[in-house]
Design an enzyme around this catalytic site. Structure first.
Site, short mmCIF file in Angstrom:
data_model
loop_
_atom_site.label_atom_id
_atom_site.label_comp_id
_atom_site.label_asym_id
_atom_site.label_seq_id
_atom_site.Cartn_x
_atom_site.Cartn_y
_atom_site.Cartn_z
N HIS A 251 -0.87 4.91 5.88
CA HIS A 251 -1.26 3.81 4.43
C HIS A 251 -0.28 3.57 4.25
CE1 HIS A 251 -1.49 7.72 2.98
NE2 HIS A 251 -1.02 7.15 2.09
N ALA A 252 0.18 2.67 3.24
CA ALA A 252 1.59 3.04 2.79
C ALA A 252 2.19 1.30 0.86
CB ALA A 252 2.72 2.16 3.18
#
Lengths: 165, 155
Positions: free
Chosen positions: B67-68
Site C-alpha cells: 500500500h501507499a
C-alpha cells in the site's frame, strides 16, 4: 429564544466526512436559534494508527506520517467550519484532540457539559462487526448527553442558507 | 467505505503471472490502472515500492498488503491477487503469500485510507474468511466471499 434555554452548549463531532459538514450547518443553525455555545471537535484516530502498526501493516515512521496527515485534515475541517459559522455571524470554539475517538468524544462531552451532541449521518451498519468498530456508532451509544444525528443534507443546506449572517 | 465498494471481479485475479514481489505489485497495479483510478502508473509504482523498501508488507499467514499514498491516485483504489500455492513476498513469517491486497490512496484521503487498511486487517484476522478466499475458484467467488463477510448479502 431567551431565558432558560434547555440547550446551552452543543458539541459538534467533526470526522472529516461530508456528513459532518451537514451536521455543522445544522449545529450552527441550532446554536444561533437557541443562543447556545457551539464547540466543534475533531479527534485524530490514534488508536487505529497504532493498531495498524501493531499488525505490522504500518511502520512507525508511516504511523507518524499519517498522524500528521490526520492532524492537518482535522485542522482544515475545523477552520472550514469556523469560517462557515463566522459567515453567519457566529463565533465557535474548536478543538483538535487525539486518542480513541469514541472515548475522547464522550469525555469531551462531559468536560464541556454539553447538553447536545450533533453528528453527521451514521454509516450503514451491515454486520455485527461494523457496530463494534464504527466510531460514529460507538459515540452514539457511549455519550451521556442527547445526540442529534443530522440527515437530509438538501434540507439542511436550505436551512443554513436562509440563516441571517 | 468498504472493501467490497472498492473491489469488483475485474480487480481480483486468480492468475498472477509473476512469482516475484515487484512483478506481482506491477500486475495488481495494472488492474488498478485499468479501473481508471490511477493517473500516473510509474509514479504509483514508485510510491508502492518506496513503501516496500521501508519494510515488507508481507505479513503472516499468507497475507500481504502492499500500500501507499500517492498523488498518482485519483481516488482510493484496490486490487486483490490470489495465488493458492503462494508467492515470495518477503513475509514476516518467511512463508509464501497467497492473498495480496493492493491499496493506493490519494495523499488527501488519509482518513479513508486508514479506515480501509483497518477493514483489511479485520477481514484477514478471520481465519475462515482467509481460508475461503485462498480456496476461491473464481474472481466472482472471491468477491462474493468479501461481500458476505462485510454483511452485504447476509450471513
Amino acid at each position: 429564544m431567551t431565558g432558560q434555554e434547555p440547550i446551552k452548549r452543543i458539541l459538534l463531532y467533526v470526522d472529516g466526512s461530508e456528513a459532518c459538514i451537514t451536521a455543522a450547518q445544522y449545529g450552527i443553525a441550532l446554536s444561533k436559534s437557541m443562543n447556545a455555545e457551539l464547540i466543534a471537535l475533531y479527534v485524530v484516530n490514534i488508536s487505529l494508527l497504532q493498531e495498524l502498526t501493531k499488525a505490522r501493516i504500518f511502520v512507525k515512521i508511516e504511523e507518524m506520517d499519517y498522524e500528521q496527515d490526520l492532524e492537518q485534515d482535522g485542522k482544515r475541517y475545523l477552520r472550514y467550519i469556523s469560517e462557515m459559522a463566522k459567515s453567519k455571524g457566529l463565533e465557535i470554539t474548536t478543538e483538535l484532540a487525539k486518542g480513541v475517538v469514541n472515548k475522547v468524544v464522550s469525555e469531551k462531552a462531559d468536560n464541556y457539559k454539553a447538553d447536545l451532541l450533533v453528528m453527521g449521518e451514521l454509516d450503514p451498519v451491515l454486520s455485527r462487526s461494523d457496530s463494534y468498530h464504527d466510531e460514529g456508532e460507538l459515540i452514539f451509544r457511549k455519550v451521556k448527553c442527547s445526540v442529534l444525528v443530522v440527515k437530509n443534507p438538501d434540507l439542511v443546506e436550505q436551512v443554513f442558507s436562509n440563516l441571517d449572517s | 467505505m468498504r472493501i467490497s465498494e472498492l473491489l469488483n471481479e475485474s480487480l481480483i485475479t486468480l492468475s498472477l503471472q509473476h512469482r516475484d514481489k515487484t512483478g506481482i505489485i506491477e500486475e495488481l497495479l495494472d488492474l488498478a490502472v485499468q479501473s481508471g483510478k490511477i493517473g500516473h502508473r510509474s509514479e504509483a509504482l514508485k510510491a508502492i515500492l518506496d513503501r516496500e523498501a521501508l519494510m515488507s508488507t508481507g505479513l503472516e499467514k499468507g497475507i500481504a498488503i502492499p500500500h501507499a499514498k500517492s498523488s498518482a491516485a485519483n481516488e482510493i483504489c484496490m486490487a486483490l491477487g490470489i495465488c493458492r500455492e503462494g508467492v515470495e513476498f518477503d513475509s514476516a513469517d518467511g512463508k509464501p503469500s497467497q492473498l495480496i491486497f493492493f491499496l493506493l490512496a490519494p495523499e488527501s484521503a488519509a482518513v479513508q485510507n486508514i479506515k480501509v487498511l483497518g477493514q483489511i486487517a479485520r477481514l484477514t484476522s478471520d481465519t475462515s474468511i482467509v481460508d475461503a478466499l485462498k480456496a476461491a475458484g473464481s474472481s466472482q467467488e472471491a468477491f462474493d466471499i468479501i461481500r458476505k463477510a462485510e454483511g452485504e448479502i447476509g450471513f
